[in-house]
Design a protein around this motif. Structure first.
Motif, PDB file in Angstrom:
ATOM      1  N   VAL A   1      -5.483  -6.288  -4.988  1.00 44.78           N
ATOM      2  CA  VAL A   1      -4.221  -6.272  -5.447  1.00 44.78           C
ATOM      3  C   VAL A   1      -3.121  -7.603  -5.891  1.00 44.78           C
ATOM      4  O   VAL A   1      -3.485  -7.129  -7.367  1.00 44.78           O
TER       5      VAL A   1
ATOM      6  N   ARG B   1       0.379   6.614   6.693  1.00 43.91           N
ATOM      7  CA  ARG B   1       0.065   7.053   5.712  1.00 43.91           C
ATOM      8  C   ARG B   1       0.153   5.924   4.168  1.00 43.91           C
ATOM      9  O   ARG B   1       1.675   5.761   4.281  1.00 43.91           O
ATOM     10  N   SER B   2      -0.718   5.157   3.953  1.00 41.45           N
ATOM     11  CA  SER B   2      -1.117   4.464   2.599  1.00 41.45           C
ATOM     12  C   SER B   2      -2.066   4.730   2.130  1.00 41.45           C
ATOM     13  O   SER B   2      -2.805   4.525   2.732  1.00 41.45           O
ATOM     14  N   VAL B   3      -2.495   3.239   1.310  1.00 38.22           N
ATOM     15  CA  VAL B   3      -3.588   3.524   0.638  1.00 38.22           C
ATOM     16  C   VAL B   3      -4.729   2.853   1.004  1.00 38.22           C
ATOM     17  O   VAL B   3      -4.038   1.566   0.982  1.00 38.22           O
ATOM     18  N   PRO B   4      -5.473   2.268   1.104  1.00 41.74           N
ATOM     19  CA  PRO B   4      -6.870   2.039   1.653  1.00 41.74           C
ATOM     20  C   PRO B   4      -6.926   0.711   0.608  1.00 41.74           C
ATOM     21  O   PRO B   4      -6.289   0.935  -0.228  1.00 41.74           O
TER      22      PRO B   4
ATOM     23  N   ARG C   1       0.999  -1.617   0.209  1.00 43.58           N
ATOM     24  CA  ARG C   1       0.318  -0.228  -0.225  1.00 43.58           C
ATOM     25  C   ARG C   1       0.312   1.422  -0.009  1.00 43.58           C
ATOM     26  O   ARG C   1       0.842   2.129   0.583  1.00 43.58           O
ATOM     27  N   ILE C   2       1.985   0.980  -0.825  1.00 40.17           N
ATOM     28  CA  ILE C   2       2.325   2.133  -0.748  1.00 40.17           C
ATOM     29  C   ILE C   2       2.458   3.504  -1.756  1.00 40.17           C
ATOM     30  O   ILE C   2       1.805   2.852  -2.509  1.00 40.17           O
ATOM     31  N   PRO C   3       1.971   4.943  -1.326  1.00 40.54           N
ATOM     32  CA  PRO C   3       0.943   5.278  -2.447  1.00 40.54           C
ATOM     33  C   PRO C   3       1.655   5.200  -4.045  1.00 40.54           C
ATOM     34  O   PRO C   3       2.899   4.909  -3.916  1.00 40.54           O
ATOM     35  N   ALA C   4       1.182   5.559  -4.383  1.00 45.49           N
ATOM     36  CA  ALA C   4       1.104   5.455  -6.087  1.00 45.49           C
ATOM     37  C   ALA C   4       2.509   5.981  -6.559  1.00 45.49           C
ATOM     38  O   ALA C   4       3.454   6.339  -6.890  1.00 45.49           O
ATOM     39  N   GLU C   5       1.993   8.041  -5.591  1.00 48.19           N
ATOM     40  CA  GLU C   5       3.269   8.515  -5.803  1.00 48.19           C
ATOM     41  C   GLU C   5       4.558   9.044  -5.494  1.00 48.19           C
ATOM     42  O   GLU C   5       5.664   8.937  -5.737  1.00 48.19           O
TER      43      GLU C   5
END
Ligand code: ATP
Ligand code: MG
Lengths: 422, 336
Positions: free
Chosen positions: B22, B13-16, A142-146
């Motif tokens: 995935v 900070r991570s994408v939910p 879940r590492i942010p895309a940016e």
């Protein structure tokens, strides 16, 4: 391999680690999870059985932030099994573990979010490129895309794979796969790094780079690294502390010096190199060195011109002897080229350590079943309690575990197994 | 070692989202780019095109002399055309019954043991996802690909039919076709789940492919034979008429254990409104009743009621296979 030295410089990762977030209430939070705790990995009585085979036997281990811990042991000693239990990939039979303050079998997700792991035979999806493989890992984390691409570029650079990053991993050599494995473990910016035989196929210069990278990560980011390896000189050069496994038991742990003191043959030596011309008369120099207080004997090196080895007499302090040697050399005006304390090599230590338990076990009186009722349950229960009772203050960073034979009676011991009966 | 921070805070900070999405996205992409996807689409397309061509010819022959064209379009799917002397091709649905299992197996027989063989499983499982996210994600990706293939093939068939027959299907027919696609989807899912089970239980992909192939041959081609053999022994169709009928019923119940039978029965009654019953009459009385019944077209919901048990049975088998695969995988050692 296109890896050039000096590429490994770790950079800051802006924005990746957000500070000042309150520590999440962790699973089973008690003493061990106190915020000031610097212990990243701790196990108490950790045991894994496969049917009647004890793969890991009551393991007590503490690994701190900012250190590299090396696991040594023969094939089948239980290193990989230990690692799998720390990751929550295998359930312990008994005992408990805490990784970054969390129980891997109860909160595996939080643990795995913060532990980078490289398995011993690391593999990748062959029809994806190295970069795509890492991208998948980044997504799973879940590492942010940016941040994904910069992170991937950075870790690829750290392991020296940038040039081959866009080739399919099918075309990679084994060493390149291992490099990619290390990059893969670093993608999630872990707090703990667990590497199972990370460098077996990496070329010598690459190994130096990788070990240097590990040292930097530890130094600059306070990471804790646990690595298992059969390459003793690498372990000796990079690990702060070393644990030696034999048949599932940790038979010794500590710094190289501590292990040497425990498993060395007790010989302490000082190596002195003199810059004497070829064929010159060295009898005077020999005489001088031989007479230094605390020197027991003087031996030539394997070839003429090699440094001499001074054996320190029992009861003398090697450091004092070294000073005395220096003073004598200075007083006599001998042309000193080198002087150093000779430590036993890790190989010597390892050989002795691994050879030892067999004899120790034979000599050890085995408790009968009646003496230790419920031997299966109590140690685990104790271990759990112990694990949570540990004070917040970090214990001294190094210690040598007492060898089995002299350990107190309260130590968990297994019921005698049939094949060990006389 | 400088001042060591406390247990570092977990990254905030991570994408939910959850892990299985995935995994599913990656697997879906892999499937679409894989050679087996193209091969299967082509094979399936051909398997449908041949009977389709002859069926269309047969329908044109009939349709030209018939004014009542009700439910003629849909015959494209179930009509088994005669080609030449005494030789009948299977219908489109018949072909589907043969090929569908392969479609399911192809996308799952190596899903878990393939990861093992590549050495990616420990790495995958050490990422912050649940262990079941792996099987769930892979299963969902398989379902998505299957759905895609089926919709593509059926759309192609329908387009061909519209052009070739010059008949636009009635809404009821479209609905029947959609329901049939759903039924086929369930049937393929069953084989997908079965392949998944094999890929968990059998460590080598080649072996699991072989076992899957064997199961397909056995159940699809020899299943009926074996079941009649067993049925003939335990309930021979002989004696009085009542007895014979009863034993026939027993044999039929046995046949219904085969997913192949279930699928064929259900697809026939879904597609062909003239089919009013999928089972042999249980008594002489009901047999006579059936004889006296005026040939009529069933309404859609009547057809649906007719196939409901078959659909439930297929879904149950799918769930059972997947659940078994799931449980096995959860209990398995990471290195096995
Ligand atoms: N799934 C399993 N079932 C039964 N026994 C197992 C299983 N996995 C490992 N073992 C046994 O557990 C013991 C420890 O294995 P482990 O892989 O931890 O050794 P290791 O120290 O990593 O060895 P190596 O140096 O060869 O990697 C071995 O005796 C092995 O045979
Ligand atoms: Mg191992």
């Amino acid at each position: 391999m296109s890896a050039s030295p000096g590429r490994i410089a770790p950079k800051k990762r802006p924005g990746r680690r957000l500070a000042a977030a309150p520590t999440a209430p962790s699973v089973g939070a008690t003493g061990i999870d106190a915020p000031s705790d610097s212990i990243r990995i701790r196990t108490r009585g950790l045991t894994k059985r496969y049917d009647d085979l004890v793969a890991v036997d009551h393991l007590d281990l503490d690994i701190h932030a900012g250190e590299i811990f090396g696991l040594l042991g023969q094939n089948g000693a239980g290193k990989t099994t230990t690692i799998l239990m720390l990751l929550g990939l295998t359930e312990p039979t008994s005992g408990a573990a805490r990784v970054v303050g969390l129980d891997p079998s109860r909160g595996p997700l939080q643990v795995k979010r913060r532990v980078g792991y490289m398995p011993d035979s690391v593999g990748f999806y062959g029809d994806l490129t190295g970069r795509e493989n890492l991208r998948y890992t980044a997504r799973l984390n879940r590492i942010p895309a940016e941040l994904t691409e910069t992170t991937i570029d950075e870790v690829l650079d750290q392991v020296g794979l940038t040039d081959r990053a866009d080739d399919k991993t099918d075309t990679y050599s084994r060493g390149m796969l291992q490099r990619l494995g290390i990059a893969d473990a670093l993608v999630k910016d872990p707090d703990v790094l667990i590497l199972d035989e990370p460098t077996t196929a990496i070329d010598p210069l690459g190994v130096t780079e990788v070990l240097e990278l590990l040292r930097r990560l530890v130094r600059e980011r306070g990471m804790a690294v646990l690595l298992s390896s059969h390459l003793l000189n690498q372990v000796q050069s990079v690990c702060d502390r070393i644990g030696i496994f034999a048949s599932g038991k940790l038979i010794g742990q500590g710094t190289m010096e501590q292990l040497a003191a425990r498993f060395g043959d007790g010989r302490r030596e000082v190596e002195v190199g003199l810059d004497l011309p070829q064929g010159a008369d060295d009898r005077h120099a020999r005489e001088v060195l031989r007479k230094v207080p605390g020197v027991e004997s003087l031996d030539d090196g394997p070839r003429p011109g090699d440094p001499w080895t001074l054996t320190v007499a029992p009861g003398s302090d090697p450091a004092a002897v070294r000073s005395a040697v220096l003073a004598a050399v200075a007083a006599e005006g001998l042309p000193l080229a080198s002087i150093r304390a000779v430590l036993p090599s890790l190989e010597d230590v390892y050989r002795r350590a691994v050879a030892r338990p067999a004899t120790a076990a034979a000599a050890r009186p085995r408790p009968s079943n009646e003496d230790t009722p419920a031997a299966e349950d109590t140690p685990a229960a104790d271990a759990r309690a112990d694990l949570d009772r540990v004070p917040a203050a970090a214990p001294p960073p190094v210690r040598v575990v007492a060898p089995d034979p002299v350990e107190p009676v309260t130590l968990p011991s297994d019921p005698p197994s049939p094949e060990e009966k006389p | 070692m400088t001042a060591v921070p406390a247990q570092p805070a977990p990254r905030t900070r991570s994408v939910p989202g959850s892990g299985w999405t995935v995994v599913a996205a990656k697997e879906f992409g892999d499937h679409l780019l894989s050679a087996r996807f193209f091969v299967l689409v082509i094979v399936l397309g051909l398997a449908a095109a041949i009977p389709l061509y002859f069926a269309a010819a047969a329908i044109r022959e009939v349709a030209s002399g018939v004014t009542d064209t009700q439910a003629i379009f849909i015959a494209l799917f179930w009509l088994a055309p005669d080609v030449g002397d005494q030789f009948t091709l299977p219908s489109v649905t018949g072909f589907m019954a043969y090929v569908a299992p392969l479609l399911g197996l192809a996308f799952s027989f190596d899903s878990i043991n393939g990861e093992r063989a590549q050495g990616t499983l420990p790495r995958l499982l050490s990422q912050p996802i649940h262990r079941d996210d792996v099987v769930n994600g892979k299963f969902v990706a398989g379902l998505a690909v299957i759905g895609l293939v089926l919709v593509t093939v059926v759309t192609a068939i329908a387009a061909f039919g519209i052009i070739r027959l010059g008949i636009v299907p009635a809404p009821a027919e479209i609905l029947r076709i959609v329901l049939w696609v759903l039924l086929t989807f369930v049937y393929v899912s069953l084989w997908l789940a079965f392949g998944m089970l094999l890929s968990v239980a059998i460590l080598r992909a080649a072996t699991s492919a072989l076992v899957g192939f064997g199961a397909w041959l056995l159940l699809t081609f020899f299943g009926g034979l074996i079941v009649s053999l067993i049925g003939g022994i335990i309930a021979p169709v002989a004696g009085t008429a009542e007895e014979a009928l009863r034993n026939n019923g027993t044999q039929e119940a046995l046949r219904r254990l085969l997913p192949d039978t279930l699928y064929r029965e259900a697809s026939l009654s879904l597609l062909n409104p003239q089919v009013t019953s999928v089972s042999t009459p249980a008594t002489i009385g009901s047999y006579e009743q059936a004889q006296q019944r005026i040939p009529s077209l069933l309404s859609l919901d009547q057809s649906f009621i007719l196939v409901w048990p078959q659909v439930v049975a297929l879904v149950a088998m799918t769930v059972a296979c997947f659940a078994l695969a799931y449980v096995l995988f959860m209990r398995q050692e990471v290195r096995a």
